[in-house]
Design an enzyme around this catalytic site. Structure first.
Site, PDB file in Angstrom:
ATOM      1  N   GLU A   1     -51.393 -55.544   6.924  1.00  0.00           N
ATOM      2  CA  GLU A   1     -51.809 -54.086   6.932  1.00  0.00           C
ATOM      3  C   GLU A   1     -53.226 -53.801   7.608  1.00  0.00           C
ATOM      4  OE1 GLU A   1     -51.172 -51.909   3.568  1.00  0.00           O
ATOM      5  OE2 GLU A   1     -49.063 -52.178   3.487  1.00  0.00           O
TER       6      GLU A   1
ATOM      7  N   LYS B   1     -46.118 -59.833   8.108  1.00  0.00           N
ATOM      8  CA  LYS B   1     -46.714 -58.557   8.195  1.00  0.00           C
ATOM      9  C   LYS B   1     -48.048 -58.261   7.506  1.00  0.00           C
ATOM     10  CE  LYS B   1     -45.391 -54.549   6.604  1.00  0.00           C
ATOM     11  NZ  LYS B   1     -46.495 -53.759   6.132  1.00  0.00           N
TER      12      LYS B   1
ATOM     13  N   GLU C   1     -46.850 -45.721   9.950  1.00  0.00           N
ATOM     14  CA  GLU C   1     -46.550 -45.202   8.911  1.00  0.00           C
ATOM     15  C   GLU C   1     -47.281 -43.735   8.537  1.00  0.00           C
ATOM     16  OE1 GLU C   1     -45.798 -45.849   3.996  1.00  0.00           O
ATOM     17  OE2 GLU C   1     -46.582 -47.460   5.283  1.00  0.00           O
TER      18      GLU C   1
END
Length: 266
Positions: A61, A59, A129
């Site tokens: 960001e 993952k 998020e």
């Protein structure tokens, strides 16, 4: 903050998880500083996560053009990638702290476009998020891949929470101040841990623990006597006395020599 975490730190944690996991699909979070400088660096870091860390995917960001290119390069190298938009903790210095994102229309459009760009780069899922629920719903509707929400409302394809938060593992008052508003505590494990440690400390201080119940290993009384004689012969009288006193105090731990039967006379 996760900023000080290095790739080697993450690899250590990834290896530990991989050793214990038997069925889970494992996604390793690429740490800050391991994929920003170039697509080549990003690919190398991602490959290490799979080869050394035992991960199934990585993952990263952010949804800027550079992040999208990094995701595309990693996917083209044969590594599955999960994206992450909205609040991106590795960028807190730019965002001005841990703050919710996409609370105005222009930011919301930016988040939607970033998510679509990450999908086009080959990402198999996107973490959303700290964004308003309607924005998360819009992103989820706009994509063909799953969205995983954390503080992003119920319309996401799936949900995630940090388990020390959801279990209430941190009971210090300071932690209550920094626990995210979106996190529901399903237990207060921290209080149980704190109480258990305090009880343990008190029992050790008072001489209650371990006691005979938790000192299960025994030694034959004959061997105790032989040891005492050996220690005395070596001039270690204090040690011999300590052995004697401990053996007497733990009477249940000292085995008496088995009695032998006299032969039957006819």
């Amino acid at each position: 903050t996760t900023l000080p975490v290095t790739l080697d730190d993450m690899l250590m944690h990834c290896k530990a998880v991989a050793r214990g996991a038997t069925r889970a699909f494992l996604v390793g979070d690429l740490p800050f500083g391991s994929y920003e400088l170039s697509t080549t660096e990003a690919v190398k870091s991602a490959i290490r996560m799979l080869k050394e860390g035992g991960m199934d995917a990585v993952k990263l960001e952010g949804g800027s053009a550079a992040r999208v290119e990094a995701a595309r390069a990693i996917v083209e190298a044969g590594v599955a990638v999960m994206g992450h938009v909205g609040l991106t903790p590795q960028s807190v210095s730019v965002l001005g702290g841990f703050r919710p994102q996409a609370q105005v229309a222009s930011e919301a459009v930016r988040v939607i476009n970033q998510a679509k760009a990450l999908q086009d780069s080959g990402c198999f899922a996107i973490v959303l998020e700290c964004i308003p629920a309607p924005i998360a719903a819009a992103v989820t509707k706009a994509l063909k891949i799953p969205t995983i929400g954390i503080g992003a409302g119920p319309a996401c394809s799936g949900q995630v929470l940090v388990y020390p938060d959801l279990l209430g593992m941190m009971s210090h008052p300071h932690h209550a101040k920094v626990t995210p508003k979106f996190c529901k505590r399903y237990a207060e494990v921290g209080h149980i841990i704190q109480d258990a440690l305090a009880q343990y400390k008190q029992e050790v201080t008072d001489g209650v623990f371990p006691g005979q119940q938790y000192s299960p290993y025994s030694i034959n009384a004959t061997e105790v006597e032989a040891l005492m004689q050996q220690l005395q012969g070596d001039g270690l009288h204090d040690c011999a006395t300590a052995v004697s006193e401990a053996a007497q105090a733990a009477g249940a731990m000292v085995k008496q020599p088995a009695a032998t039967k006299e032969p039957t006379r006819r």
